[in-house]
Scaffold this motif. Structure first.
Motif, PDB file in Angstrom:
ATOM      1  N   LEU A  40      46.725  33.523  38.559  1.00 57.02           N
ATOM      2  CA  LEU A  40      46.303  34.233  39.777  1.00 57.02           C
ATOM      3  C   LEU A  40      46.383  35.731  39.514  1.00 57.02           C
ATOM      4  O   LEU A  40      47.351  36.194  38.915  1.00 57.02           O
ATOM      5  CB  LEU A  40      47.301  33.952  40.904  1.00 57.02           C
ATOM      6  N   SER A  41      45.417  36.505  39.956  1.00 58.29           N
ATOM      7  CA  SER A  41      45.547  37.950  39.754  1.00 58.29           C
ATOM      8  C   SER A  41      46.659  38.462  40.667  1.00 58.29           C
ATOM      9  O   SER A  41      46.919  37.886  41.727  1.00 58.29           O
ATOM     10  CB  SER A  41      44.230  38.650  40.071  1.00 58.29           C
ATOM     11  N   ASP A  65      46.692  41.020  42.524  1.00 58.97           N
ATOM     12  CA  ASP A  65      46.163  41.411  43.829  1.00 58.97           C
ATOM     13  C   ASP A  65      46.011  40.218  44.751  1.00 58.97           C
ATOM     14  O   ASP A  65      46.359  40.273  45.934  1.00 58.97           O
ATOM     15  CB  ASP A  65      44.791  42.088  43.688  1.00 58.97           C
ATOM     16  N   ASP A  66      45.484  39.132  44.196  1.00 59.46           N
ATOM     17  CA  ASP A  66      45.306  37.922  45.016  1.00 59.46           C
ATOM     18  C   ASP A  66      46.662  37.394  45.465  1.00 59.46           C
ATOM     19  O   ASP A  66      46.851  37.006  46.610  1.00 59.46           O
ATOM     20  CB  ASP A  66      44.587  36.824  44.224  1.00 59.46           C
ATOM     21  N   ALA A  67      47.589  37.358  44.531  1.00 59.21           N
ATOM     22  CA  ALA A  67      48.913  36.822  44.854  1.00 59.21           C
ATOM     23  C   ALA A  67      49.569  37.680  45.934  1.00 59.21           C
ATOM     24  O   ALA A  67      50.154  37.167  46.896  1.00 59.21           O
ATOM     25  CB  ALA A  67      49.782  36.799  43.598  1.00 59.21           C
ATOM     26  N   ALA A 112      48.162  39.571  48.234  1.00 62.31           N
ATOM     27  CA  ALA A 112      47.525  39.373  49.542  1.00 62.31           C
ATOM     28  C   ALA A 112      47.937  38.026  50.135  1.00 62.31           C
ATOM     29  O   ALA A 112      48.257  37.915  51.324  1.00 62.31           O
ATOM     30  CB  ALA A 112      46.011  39.458  49.394  1.00 62.31           C
ATOM     31  N   ALA A 113      47.945  36.990  49.281  1.00 63.27           N
ATOM     32  CA  ALA A 113      48.273  35.650  49.777  1.00 63.27           C
ATOM     33  C   ALA A 113      49.712  35.605  50.287  1.00 63.27           C
ATOM     34  O   ALA A 113      50.010  34.997  51.319  1.00 63.27           O
ATOM     35  CB  ALA A 113      48.071  34.626  48.655  1.00 63.27           C
TER      36      ALA A 113
END
Ligand code: PRX
Length: 660
Positions: free
Chosen positions: A583-584, A586-588, A590-591
């Motif tokens: 997972l990038s 940034d994605d992690a 935000a999630a």
């Protein structure tokens, strides 16, 4: 500035600041202008509180003031009986004040309601009749999950009028948080609205209630029998037949005839959940006579309230203790006229609060340092566009107010002359404990100053011995006070362990403090795992538990890092499970932010989440949060000798510095 570190050590450097004596003009008209009140109250604290309690209306007068035979379980005025709601309403009607405005309510979109004491009393009586018809009687619990609309006040008073107990849950809490509070209190009814207006949009509430009630819960059968829904926004909501009822439809069947009964002084009035150092929020229980005595007395004294002429405005939400004590019970028991505003200070623009002060001629304004700092950032040119000359006193609550914000507040909002009362207290104390008395105290920016009459405050070392002036220590209260927390709902042992274990006979507040050479109290922040974000308490452990509940997270550490505007901000460091590393970041990030907001509520959403490969630990495996806090604040990392190795913290520091 001074601060309390995570491990309880206190850094404090003396600040020499200027002081401001009360003006002769203010002192002359002040409600409290004779300093002998302090020693008279200290000499006989029970007699002092008994005299304040007698200002209320008792259906059965008390003969015993305090029963402290079973500490730490205090009983105040226990053989007396009163009706809390009748003290806030019927008493004023009997005194001929039915036409006095109780609430100037302003919705965020600009709609308004002016509610007199006569009208408020009428509505509360109707609501009490409606709740009675729905089966609510003395001792039952009612959960209230409403926006800042008059029905919030009406519901609280209607519940109180019946001798039942309310549990108000702040509208920003998630379905999970709402459900756990409903279950813990075994609430029979939930009062909510379709939604409320926030930042120009409808912020929905009823769908969150539906979601909460559909959750699995704690295994016991769902306690909720009905959901009463106020139609605030006219939005489409799903109504479950028989369970869900529209407030306006139900109440239409009832008139305003209702005779208030007296209930024992120790009858539970409300439960309010607050974050503790462990994951599970604590249900702080407050009872009737003592609580009402102290909120009424402090509202009169500290704010120097003149009910005939003042217009009071406390900007807190009723979902927090400040709203309970200084929107609902204190002001209404004192027969005050007040402003209540639904929305946020920046909608439609940052002039909103100042425009309301001008519109309603607000004389006493009570808000939080975080809001003052936000307004400072926007700039003085905004408030300067409004006529704020009605202001005669300013208040602050929720966290220490830094001297710079204090001076700005006084100069820009208070025309350089309004006294500022910095009030220190807690959900647990129920009412203001430390604050200046504006007609007596020489004000000192940044210090909350003096214990109120009848409050026996102490600053001690780890062994419970009083520390010398100028030394940092732990804030305790020695003698019981009327508005004190009576227990943690359903968990007497946790009540003992949390507040009384450390020093036995002194209540430990969880705050560091020091008393200066003039005897003024400086608050130094929490000494436990509790953060203070925008004046709201959040538990590091609760947010850490939420993070590790996420399937991708292996380990998490949360710290409260100093923040220019919000006081502290939530900063998290997470180690992901190995298969999630793809997972990038940034994605992690935000999630995980969304996950925390969904689990606890938007107020707990971390400001930063750093995905790291390892957390700094001691040789025994304890996470060194103190070092993480220093990194998050961009400070030099202090003593690392207890670390198993320094690689993790060095890497984290590089990572944080590159994203700063
Ligand atoms: O750390 C203190 C801080 O807020 C905590 C209580 O939070 P809560 O129960 O949510 O109640 C907030 C509103 C009463 C305290 O333990 N705190 C509150 N007021 C002040 C303060 N710290 C410094 N100065 C204050 N005036």
């Amino acid at each position: 500035m001074s601060s309390a570190a995570h491990d309880g050590t206190i850094e404090s450097h003396s600040l020499e600041v200027e002081t401001y004596p009360p003006s002769a003009e203010f002192a002359e008209q002040a409600n409290v202008h004779d300093s002998s009140v302090y020693w008279r109250a200290a000499e006989d604290h029970e007699a002092y509180w008994a005299s304040r309690a007698r200002d209320l209306q008792w259906t059965k007068p008390f003969t015993e003031v305090l029963d402290w035979s079973n500490p730490p379980f205090a009983k105040w005025f226990q053989d007396g009986e009163l009706n809390v709601a009748a003290n806030c309403l019927d008493r004023h009607i009997a005194a001929g004040l039915a036409d006095r405005v109780a609430i100037h309510w302003e919705g965020e979109p600009g709609d308004t309601r002016t509610i007199t004491y006569g009208e408020l009393t009428h509505e509360v009586k109707r609501a009490a009749n409606m709740l009675t018809a729905l089966g609510i009687t003395q001792g039952d619990r009612v959960a209230i999950y409403l926006p800042m609309i008059p029905e919030a006040v009406i519901s609280m008073l209607a519940v109180a009028r019946l001798g039942a107990t309310h549990s108000v849950v702040f509208g920003g809490f998630s379905a999970d948080s709402l459900r756990s509070r409903i279950d813990d209190a075994e609430a029979k009814i939930v009062i909510t609205a379709d939604g409320g207006y926030r930042k120009g949009r409808v912020s929905q509430l009823k769908p969150t209630v539906d979601e909460a009630l559909a959750l699995e819960g704690n295994g016991s059968p769902l306690s909720v029998e009905h959901v009463l829904v106020v139609d605030r926004c006219g939005s489409e909501v799903a109504m479950q037949p028989r369970r869900d009822l529209w407030w306006h439809e139900e109440i239409s069947a009832f008139d305003g005839e209702h005779t208030a009964k007296g209930f024992p002084a120790e009858n539970p009035l409300f439960i309010l959940y607050t974050s503790g150092t462990t994951g599970k929020p604590k249900g702080i229980l407050h009872t009737s006579g003592g609580y009402l005595t102290q909120v009424t007395a402090t509202h009169n004294d500290v704010f120097d309230l003149k009910p005939e002429t003042d217009v009071f405005w406390c900007t807190a939400d009723v979902g927090w203790v400040t709203g309970h004590s200084y929107i609902v019970y204190g002001p209404l028991a004192n027969g005050a006229t007040q402003v209540m505003y639904e929305g946020t200070p920046d909608t439609p623009d940052w002039g909103r609060w100042w425009q309301l002060i001008e519109k309603y001629g607000v004389t006493i304004f009570y808000t939080a340092p975080t809001a003052i700092r936000a307004c400072m950032k926007v700039g003085r040119q905004v408030p300067e566009q409004y006529d704020l000359s009605s202001i005669r006193l300013l208040g602050s609550v929720g966290e220490p107010i830094n001297p710079e914000a204090w001076r700005w507040y006084r100069e820009v909002i208070g025309a350089g002359k309004a006294p500022i009362v910095d009030t220190w207290w807690q959900t647990e104390t129920g009412a203001i404990m430390v604050a200046p008395l504006p007609g007596l105290t020489r004000l000192k920016p940044g210090s909350a100053q003096v214990a109120q009459p009848g409050i026996d405050l102490n600053v001690v070392d780890e062994a419970g011995n009083r520390v010398d002036p100028g030394q940092g220590g732990l804030l305790t209260i020695r003698k019981p006070w009327p508005a004190m927390v009576r227990t943690i709902w359903g968990d007497d042992q946790r009540f003992i362990d949390t507040y009384w274990e450390k020093f036995g006979d002194q209540y430990f507040a969880g705050d560091g403090a020091r008393v200066d050479k003039d005897g003024d109290v400086w608050l130094l922040g929490r000494v436990d795992d509790v953060m203070n974000v925008s004046g709201h308490r959040l538990s590091t452990t609760e947010i850490e538990s939420a993070l590790v509940e996420h399937h991708a997270v292996a380990e998490a550490a949360v710290v409260g890092a100093d923040d220019e505007t919000t006081g502290q901000a939530v900063v998290s460091f997470c180690v992901m499970k190995s298969q999630q590393e793809l997972l990038s970041a940034d994605d992690a990030e935000a999630a995980l932010k969304k996950h925390v907001a969904d689990t606890i509520g938007a107020i707990a959403r971390p400001r930063n989440i750093y995905i790291v490969s390892e957390l700094p630990k001691t040789r025994s495996g304890k996470i060194m949060r103190r070092l993480l806090k220093q990194v998050a604040e961009g400070k030099e990392v202090g003593d690392t000798t207890t670390l198993a190795d320094t690689v993790a913290i060095t890497m984290i520091q590089q990572q944080v510095n590159t994203t700063r």
